[in-house]
Design a protein around this motif. Structure first.
Motif, PDB file in Angstrom:
ATOM      1  N   ALA A 185       0.809  -1.220   0.000  1.00 53.19           N
ATOM      2  CA  ALA A 185       0.000   0.000   0.000  1.00 53.19           C
ATOM      3  C   ALA A 185       0.840   1.267   0.000  1.00 53.19           C
ATOM      4  O   ALA A 185       0.441   2.282  -0.568  1.00 53.19           O
ATOM      5  N   ILE A 186       1.997   1.224   0.642  1.00 59.31           N
ATOM      6  CA  ILE A 186       2.822   2.422   0.800  1.00 59.31           C
ATOM      7  C   ILE A 186       3.931   2.400  -0.254  1.00 59.31           C
ATOM      8  O   ILE A 186       4.691   1.440  -0.340  1.00 59.31           O
ATOM      9  N   PRO A 187       4.047   3.450  -1.058  1.00 60.75           N
ATOM     10  CA  PRO A 187       5.089   3.473  -2.102  1.00 60.75           C
ATOM     11  C   PRO A 187       6.485   3.244  -1.532  1.00 60.75           C
ATOM     12  O   PRO A 187       6.792   3.693  -0.414  1.00 60.75           O
ATOM     13  N   ARG A 188       7.298   2.568  -2.285  1.00 59.33           N
ATOM     14  CA  ARG A 188       8.650   2.212  -1.843  1.00 59.33           C
ATOM     15  C   ARG A 188       9.459   3.451  -1.444  1.00 59.33           C
ATOM     16  O   ARG A 188      10.181   3.440  -0.441  1.00 59.33           O
ATOM     17  N   LYS A 189       9.346   4.532  -2.215  1.00 59.61           N
ATOM     18  CA  LYS A 189      10.128   5.730  -1.906  1.00 59.61           C
ATOM     19  C   LYS A 189       9.719   6.335  -0.559  1.00 59.61           C
ATOM     20  O   LYS A 189      10.552   6.920   0.135  1.00 59.61           O
ATOM     21  N   VAL A 190       8.460   6.171  -0.202  1.00 58.65           N
ATOM     22  CA  VAL A 190       7.992   6.655   1.105  1.00 58.65           C
ATOM     23  C   VAL A 190       8.546   5.767   2.207  1.00 58.65           C
ATOM     24  O   VAL A 190       9.025   6.256   3.248  1.00 58.65           O
ATOM     25  N   ARG A 191       8.496   4.453   1.992  1.00 60.59           N
ATOM     26  CA  ARG A 191       9.019   3.521   2.999  1.00 60.59           C
ATOM     27  C   ARG A 191      10.517   3.696   3.208  1.00 60.59           C
ATOM     28  O   ARG A 191      11.010   3.595   4.319  1.00 60.59           O
ATOM     29  N   ASP A 192      11.236   3.994   2.133  1.00 61.47           N
ATOM     30  CA  ASP A 192      12.689   4.123   2.229  1.00 61.47           C
ATOM     31  C   ASP A 192      13.114   5.344   3.043  1.00 61.47           C
ATOM     32  O   ASP A 192      14.149   5.317   3.713  1.00 61.47           O
ATOM     33  N   ARG A 193      12.331   6.405   2.991  1.00 63.98           N
ATOM     34  CA  ARG A 193      12.726   7.596   3.737  1.00 63.98           C
ATOM     35  C   ARG A 193      12.114   7.649   5.148  1.00 63.98           C
ATOM     36  O   ARG A 193      12.446   8.521   5.929  1.00 63.98           O
ATOM     37  N   ASP A 194      11.228   6.703   5.450  1.00 62.70           N
ATOM     38  CA  ASP A 194      10.614   6.652   6.777  1.00 62.70           C
ATOM     39  C   ASP A 194      11.598   6.027   7.759  1.00 62.70           C
ATOM     40  O   ASP A 194      12.201   4.989   7.478  1.00 62.70           O
ATOM     41  N   THR A 195      11.773   6.659   8.913  1.00 61.93           N
ATOM     42  CA  THR A 195      12.739   6.154   9.904  1.00 61.93           C
ATOM     43  C   THR A 195      12.210   4.930  10.648  1.00 61.93           C
ATOM     44  O   THR A 195      12.988   4.118  11.138  1.00 61.93           O
ATOM     45  N   GLY A 196      10.896   4.799  10.772  1.00 66.64           N
ATOM     46  CA  GLY A 196      10.323   3.653  11.474  1.00 66.64           C
ATOM     47  C   GLY A 196       9.893   2.564  10.506  1.00 66.64           C
ATOM     48  O   GLY A 196       9.981   2.710   9.285  1.00 66.64           O
ATOM     49  N   HIS A 197       9.425   1.445  11.055  1.00 68.01           N
ATOM     50  CA  HIS A 197       8.935   0.344  10.229  1.00 68.01           C
ATOM     51  C   HIS A 197       7.618   0.762   9.587  1.00 68.01           C
ATOM     52  O   HIS A 197       6.777   1.399  10.223  1.00 68.01           O
ATOM     53  N   SER A 198       7.433   0.385   8.335  1.00 65.84           N
ATOM     54  CA  SER A 198       6.236   0.806   7.600  1.00 65.84           C
ATOM     55  C   SER A 198       4.945   0.326   8.255  1.00 65.84           C
ATOM     56  O   SER A 198       3.893   0.969   8.127  1.00 65.84           O
TER      57      SER A 198
END
Length: 307
Positions: A185-198
């Protein structure tokens, strides 16, 4: 093994001031670390928990203390639990609202997104409703509401959509299934820059919903205050903003219950304060404690004293 490193132990002991002849309630017994500190000071403790594993482990850990009494139940029902034991007003009550390290670290309990395990998340395993039932039977709109309201998840609608699409192919049975739905559901680029677990916010939201952690909390706090003797203190440790907001608002309402319009020279509603606040705002763990126990970093302690 039920391990427990009690959070903000020094502060809790300082505010509750245990001593021989005093009686306390640990409404979230967990591993018994807070209770043991109170018992060592000679106080009596009634330890309440809805997790039978916690009660069993604490019973072994605290077996040497004759003034310890374990009670199976939910602190939301504290008034009825204590009345059934014939317990009168008590000197202090502690509520540590965090998930225990044991629950997080025991994969089969299904609280953690780090291990692939049955999708459970029940604190009370006698309860039939679990996270698996929620994600596989609730509507897309209901799931999105839970993720938004309890997890403050920006991608709530999209995650709910992915959960429903995944379960149309096969039921979500494990924590791994849920993580994969979130990642889809969450785009990879968003997950990559998020500091916590998706999946962190999703797991928090589902856990809160499965265990009904928030809706009864305000009333449970008011009940706890009613069980204190004058001068008794209620200490509450929270770990996320939703819980802390309820505690803060409830304490404020009990401290300032007047509903008269502003500007009246005297109160005519007749509502009197039932608590004072020994410390304004929330206390947080010190740097040394956080270094020793990183899971304490989000903890906040609020204290109310019955008038």
């Amino acid at each position: 093994m039920f391990q427990h490193q009690p959070v903000m132990l020094r502060e809790v002991v300082e505010f509750l001031a245990p001593a021989p002849g005093r009686v306390f309630v640990d409404g979230t017994l967990g591993g018994g670390g807070h209770s043991e500190a109170l018992l060592r000071a000679g106080a009596g403790v009634f330890g309440v928990d809805r997790d039978q594993d916690a009660l069993d482990a604490a019973g072994v850990r605290l077996a040497e203390y004759g003034n310890f009494h374990a009670l199976y139940g939910n602190f939301h029902d504290l008034r009825a639990l204590l009345q059934a034991q014939g317990v009168g007003p008590v000197d202090g009550i502690l509520l540590d609202l965090g998930v225990s390290s044991y629950q997080l670290d025991t994969a089969e309990r299904g609280f953690s997104y780090h291990a692939d395990a049955p999708l459970d998340m029940r604190m009370d395993r006698r309860q039939s409703f679990d996270a698996k039932e929620l994600v596989n039977t609730w509507s897309e709109q209901e799931i999105a509401r839970v993720l938004r309201d309890y997890g403050e998840e920006a991608w709530a609608a999209r995650i709910a959509q992915m959960i429903v699409e995944h379960r149309a192919r096969a039921p979500l049975a494990t924590t791994g299934d849920l993580v994969r739905a979130v990642d889809a559901a969450i785009p990879r680029k968003v997950r990559d820059r998020d500091t916590g677990h998706s999946a962190q916010k999703t797991f928090q939201a589902l856990r809160i919903a499965v265990n009904d952690e928030l809706a009864p909390l305000g009333q449970a706090l008011e009940d706890a205050v009613s069980l204190l003797r004058p001068g008794g203190r209620l200490c509450v440790i929270t770990f996320h903003s939703l819980e802390d907001r309820i505690v803060k608002q409830t304490f404020r309402r009990l401290e300032r219950p007047c509903t008269c319009p502003p500007g009246l020279p005297v109160c005519i509603c007749g509502k009197k304060p039932s608590v004072g606040l020994p410390v304004r705002g929330a206390l947080k763990p010190g740097a040394e404690e956080i270094a020793q126990n990183p899971r304490a970093r989000s903890a906040k302690l609020r204290v109310a004293q019955k008038l």
